[in-house]
Design a protein around this motif. Structure first.
Motif, PDB file in Angstrom:
ATOM      1  N   LEU A   1      -7.391  -6.769  -1.965  1.00 32.02           N
ATOM      2  CA  LEU A   1      -7.097  -5.441  -1.424  1.00 32.02           C
ATOM      3  C   LEU A   1      -6.767  -4.490  -2.571  1.00 32.02           C
ATOM      4  N   HIS A   2      -7.421  -3.338  -2.606  1.00 28.77           N
ATOM      5  CA  HIS A   2      -7.242  -2.370  -3.692  1.00 28.77           C
ATOM      6  C   HIS A   2      -6.938  -0.990  -3.103  1.00 28.77           C
ATOM      7  N   GLN A   3      -6.118  -0.268  -3.833  1.00 22.59           N
ATOM      8  CA  GLN A   3      -5.827   1.126  -3.468  1.00 22.59           C
ATOM      9  C   GLN A   3      -5.658   1.951  -4.732  1.00 22.59           C
ATOM     10  N   TRP A   4      -6.187   3.155  -4.703  1.00 23.13           N
ATOM     11  CA  TRP A   4      -6.003   4.075  -5.820  1.00 23.13           C
ATOM     12  C   TRP A   4      -6.005   5.511  -5.317  1.00 23.13           C
ATOM     13  N   LYS A   5      -5.449   6.356  -6.140  1.00 28.86           N
ATOM     14  CA  LYS A   5      -5.454   7.795  -5.874  1.00 28.86           C
ATOM     15  C   LYS A   5      -5.930   8.458  -7.159  1.00 28.86           C
ATOM     16  N   SER A   6      -7.174   8.870  -7.157  1.00 26.74           N
ATOM     17  CA  SER A   6      -7.782   9.400  -8.375  1.00 26.74           C
ATOM     18  C   SER A   6      -8.886  10.372  -7.998  1.00 26.74           C
TER      19      SER A   6
ATOM     20  N   ASP B   1      -9.003  12.085  -2.609  1.00 25.10           N
ATOM     21  CA  ASP B   1      -8.738  11.289  -3.798  1.00 25.10           C
ATOM     22  C   ASP B   1      -8.028   9.980  -3.476  1.00 25.10           C
ATOM     23  N   CYS B   2      -7.849   9.691  -2.205  1.00 24.80           N
ATOM     24  CA  CYS B   2      -7.217   8.445  -1.774  1.00 24.80           C
ATOM     25  C   CYS B   2      -8.297   7.453  -1.345  1.00 24.80           C
ATOM     26  N   ALA B   3      -8.098   6.211  -1.685  1.00 27.39           N
ATOM     27  CA  ALA B   3      -9.074   5.193  -1.313  1.00 27.39           C
ATOM     28  C   ALA B   3      -8.383   3.854  -1.135  1.00 27.39           C
ATOM     29  N   ILE B   4      -8.852   3.116  -0.136  1.00 26.64           N
ATOM     30  CA  ILE B   4      -8.432   1.734   0.105  1.00 26.64           C
ATOM     31  C   ILE B   4      -9.706   0.900   0.204  1.00 26.64           C
ATOM     32  N   LEU B   5      -9.718  -0.246  -0.477  1.00 24.85           N
ATOM     33  CA  LEU B   5     -10.930  -1.062  -0.534  1.00 24.85           C
ATOM     34  C   LEU B   5     -10.595  -2.535  -0.348  1.00 24.85           C
ATOM     35  N   PHE B   6     -11.365  -3.201   0.514  1.00 24.45           N
ATOM     36  CA  PHE B   6     -11.330  -4.651   0.642  1.00 24.45           C
ATOM     37  C   PHE B   6     -12.582  -5.214  -0.038  1.00 24.45           C
ATOM     38  N   VAL B   7     -12.385  -6.147  -0.971  1.00 29.44           N
ATOM     39  CA  VAL B   7     -13.509  -6.841  -1.622  1.00 29.44           C
ATOM     40  C   VAL B   7     -13.465  -8.310  -1.184  1.00 29.44           C
TER      41      VAL B   7
ATOM     42  N   LEU C   1       0.837  -1.198   0.000  1.00 29.73           N
ATOM     43  CA  LEU C   1       0.000   0.000   0.000  1.00 29.73           C
ATOM     44  C   LEU C   1       0.878   1.256   0.000  1.00 29.73           C
ATOM     45  N   ASP C   2       0.421   2.263  -0.694  1.00 23.99           N
ATOM     46  CA  ASP C   2       1.138   3.546  -0.779  1.00 23.99           C
ATOM     47  C   ASP C   2       0.728   4.404   0.415  1.00 23.99           C
ATOM     48  N   LEU C   3       1.424   4.204   1.522  1.00 20.57           N
ATOM     49  CA  LEU C   3       1.115   4.907   2.767  1.00 20.57           C
ATOM     50  C   LEU C   3       2.338   5.678   3.248  1.00 20.57           C
ATOM     51  N   LEU C   4       2.097   6.680   4.083  1.00 22.78           N
ATOM     52  CA  LEU C   4       3.197   7.429   4.704  1.00 22.78           C
ATOM     53  C   LEU C   4       3.869   6.518   5.729  1.00 22.78           C
ATOM     54  N   LYS C   5       5.165   6.242   5.558  1.00 21.85           N
ATOM     55  CA  LYS C   5       5.874   5.297   6.398  1.00 21.85           C
ATOM     56  C   LYS C   5       6.238   5.942   7.747  1.00 21.85           C
ATOM     57  N   PRO C   6       6.291   5.163   8.791  1.00 21.94           N
ATOM     58  CA  PRO C   6       6.706   5.705  10.101  1.00 21.94           C
ATOM     59  C   PRO C   6       8.176   6.136  10.041  1.00 21.94           C
ATOM     60  N   ASN C   7       8.523   7.261  10.737  1.00 19.86           N
ATOM     61  CA  ASN C   7       9.860   7.839  10.630  1.00 19.86           C
ATOM     62  C   ASN C   7      10.473   8.232  11.973  1.00 19.86           C
ATOM     63  N   THR C   8       9.871   7.800  13.064  1.00 23.29           N
ATOM     64  CA  THR C   8      10.405   8.211  14.363  1.00 23.29           C
ATOM     65  C   THR C   8      10.019   7.202  15.419  1.00 23.29           C
ATOM     66  N   THR C   9      10.569   7.503  16.634  1.00 24.87           N
ATOM     67  CA  THR C   9      10.209   6.701  17.800  1.00 24.87           C
ATOM     68  C   THR C   9       9.898   7.649  18.945  1.00 24.87           C
ATOM     69  N   LYS C  10       9.422   7.122  20.028  1.00 20.05           N
ATOM     70  CA  LYS C  10       9.094   7.971  21.180  1.00 20.05           C
ATOM     71  C   LYS C  10      10.356   8.583  21.795  1.00 20.05           C
ATOM     72  N   SER C  11      11.451   7.851  21.797  1.00 21.04           N
ATOM     73  CA  SER C  11      12.702   8.406  22.368  1.00 21.04           C
ATOM     74  C   SER C  11      13.209   9.559  21.512  1.00 21.04           C
ATOM     75  N   LYS C  12      13.111   9.418  20.176  1.00 23.03           N
ATOM     76  CA  LYS C  12      13.531  10.526  19.308  1.00 23.03           C
ATOM     77  C   LYS C  12      12.644  11.736  19.520  1.00 23.03           C
ATOM     78  N   ASN C  13      11.370  11.512  19.659  1.00 22.60           N
ATOM     79  CA  ASN C  13      10.458  12.635  19.889  1.00 22.60           C
ATOM     80  C   ASN C  13      10.765  13.319  21.220  1.00 22.60           C
ATOM     81  N   LEU C  14      11.150  12.534  22.231  1.00 21.39           N
ATOM     82  CA  LEU C  14      11.471  13.123  23.542  1.00 21.39           C
ATOM     83  C   LEU C  14      12.715  14.001  23.448  1.00 21.39           C
TER      84      LEU C  14
END
Length: 517
Positions: free
Chosen positions: A174-179, A147-153, A59-72
């Motif tokens: 599982l389907h995903q599109w951006k349209s 315009d983002c959608a995720i669908l389970f059929v 899936l085209d999702l925003l990936k995680p980039n931090t941890t709680k210790s980094k945020n602290l």
């Protein structure tokens, strides 16, 4: 996109070189719709798989980039850089989001764009990015965010979406599109017999039925035991038509028999559709007057009405050829049959009457076939075959006439019984006389035969005695002494009852003299 056959799928799944992985990213998706429920749609090449994702990682999702210790550490550095107000400035310029596993978070940026954040910790250094609502579980079925959608059929369903007026059918997975133009409408269950999918219609026709459709005014009949796809809007489903055997009650009718007796008749008819195309074209109502498909009748009421009317007409024609009064001779015929079964002889005329009256003419199966054929000459012209017409009851409307005919039948039965009894007695006397005459003849023949046998026995005895005497005489001739003794014995026999004296002419005869007292 390559489309795999079932054999290719099995071969790749069993290939140990690729154990634990798929040879093609779309292979798993092809397995999902490798089912009879999707066969008609697949043949029409209407399934769209370009938006399908094999796993959640695709899936085209925003990936995680931090941890709680980094945020602290970021917070502490921000507080040290801006003492006093850093604690208030940090959340204003920095965004931290925790997305649970199996969820996504809806986000919007400073340009008004839409994007989704995947599971994990996210740090965004932009004061204009903000979240929309709480994290949404991926298994909710459909997630739409701008315009983002995720669908389970699910398996057994079709995802139906529209893209600039064109239908898009999404297979299971599982389907995903951006349209901006592709909009999901609904998941469609494939278990129903009639499924409308935008401009398409999916028909599942059971065995024993046929589907009548109309393609731009041209009638198309689809056979049973298959799934059919009507692939454009002007190809419309009209009705299902059953090809099973139908049994209907004919309304009670009054018909006149050949002997002018008005009768109340109750009957049934068995029929079936043998040519669906002909029946739908010439007899069945398939098009609603209003022009709306929902107003089209789903049954075959007009067709059934036509069949019943023709069956009634043919039945009336059959009754008009039958003499109802003949049925009342059955009592006399039955009596004759019973007498014959008891050993009482029946005349040849009575036997013929019994044979001809064994069946009630109103219920004669062979004669009724003519009525069925008469009906089929008409019904076959619109695809119907009448299998049988069966009379349940047939009674005269006039009760007095029924009683009169019944009385006549009883009288005829009694007369026939008396005639049969008289004939039986006469036959018995004849048999007795013939038996006595035969006995006398046999006795006379026996006596004559006995006399003949006795005479033959006496003749044989005399003959045997004569032959014995002859044999004895021959033996005496051979011995003079025996001859002399025989003469003496015969002489003694002759003088047995008298004393006689015999004198001979010569003295030599004296030696033969024998005196008997």
């Amino acid at each position: 996109m390559k489309d795999y056959s079932a054999d290719e799928i099995k071969a790749q799944l069993l290939d140990k070189k690729h154990e634990g992985e798929y040879h093609d990213p779309h292979l798993y998706g092809n397995m999902l719709e490798d089912s009879p429920a999707y066969s008609a749609i697949r043949k029409a090449n209407l399934l769209v798989s370009q938006y399908r994702r094999d796993t959640l990682d695709d899936l085209d999702l925003l990936k995680p980039n931090t941890t709680k210790s980094k945020n602290l550490r970021r917070k502490i550095g921000y507080y040290l850089r801006f003492p006093g107000c850093g604690i208030f400035m940090y959340p204003f310029f920095n965004k931290e989001y925790l997305v649970p596993a199996g969820h996504v978070l809806k986000l919007r940026n400073e340009e008004g764009g839409y994007f989704l954040a995947g599971p994990g910790m996210h740090y965004i250094n932009n004061m204009y990015v903000h979240s929309v609502g709480r994290p949404v579980p991926l298994d909710s079925g459909h997630i739409e965010h701008g315009d983002c959608a995720i669908l389970f059929v699910d398996q057994g369903y079709i995802g139906f979406a529209m893209d600039r007026g064109q239908p898009v059918l999404l297979p299971p997975g599982l389907h995903q599109w951006k349209s901006d133009t592709l909009k999901f409408e609904r998941n469609i269950d494939l278990q129903d017999h009639i499924i409308h999918i935008g401009p398409y219609t999916l028909l599942t026709v059971d065995e024993g039925y046929a589907a009548v459709t109309q393609n731009n005014g041209r009638q198309v009949v689809l056979p049973g035991g298959e799934v059919h796809l009507l692939d454009h809007k002007n190809w419309k489903f009209e009705k299902f038509m059953t090809m099973k055997i139908q049994t209907d009650n004919l309304e009670r009718i009054q018909a006149t028999s050949a002997d002018n007796i008005i009768m109340n008749v109750t009957s049934t008819v068995n029929w079936r559709i043998v040519d669906v195309e002909c029946a739908a074209t010439l007899a069945a109502e398939t098009m609603a007057i209003s022009g709306r498909q929902k107003d089209t009748s789903a049954d075959i009421s007009k067709l059934r009405e036509d069949v019943l009317k023709q069956a009634i007409a043919s039945l009336s024609s059959f009754i008009a050829s039958v003499n109802y009064s003949d049925s009342f001779h059955l009592a006399a015929a039955a009596q004759a049959s019973a007498s014959s079964a008891e050993g009482i002889p029946v005349s040849s005329a009575a036997q013929q009457t019994t044979q001809n009256s064994r069946d009630n003419p109103m219920f004669d199966v062979y004669r009724m076939k003519s009525a069925v054929e008469h009906a089929n000459t008409v019904t076959r012209k619109y695809g119907i075959e009448i299998m049988s017409i069966n009379i349940i009851s047939a009674n005269p409307c006039d009760a007095n006439l029924t009683r009169a005919l019944a009385s006549g039948a009883v009288a005829a039965a009694e007369a026939l019984q008396a005639e049969t009894t008289a004939r039986g007695k006469a036959k018995a006397l004849k048999i007795n006389a013939e038996a006595e005459s035969g006995a006398r003849k046999i006795q006379a023949e026996a006596e004559a035969e006995a006399l003949k046998i006795n005479a033959e026995a006496e003749s044989k005895a005399t003959l045997m005695k004569a032959e014995a005497d002859m044999d004895a005489a021959k033996m005496l001739e051979q011995s003079e002494v025996a001859v002399e003794l025989a003469k003496i014995r015969e002489s003694a026999g002759a003088l047995a009852t008298n004393s006689k004296l015999f004198f001979a002419k010569e003295p030599d005869y004296m030696k033969n003299l024998f005196s008997v007292q």
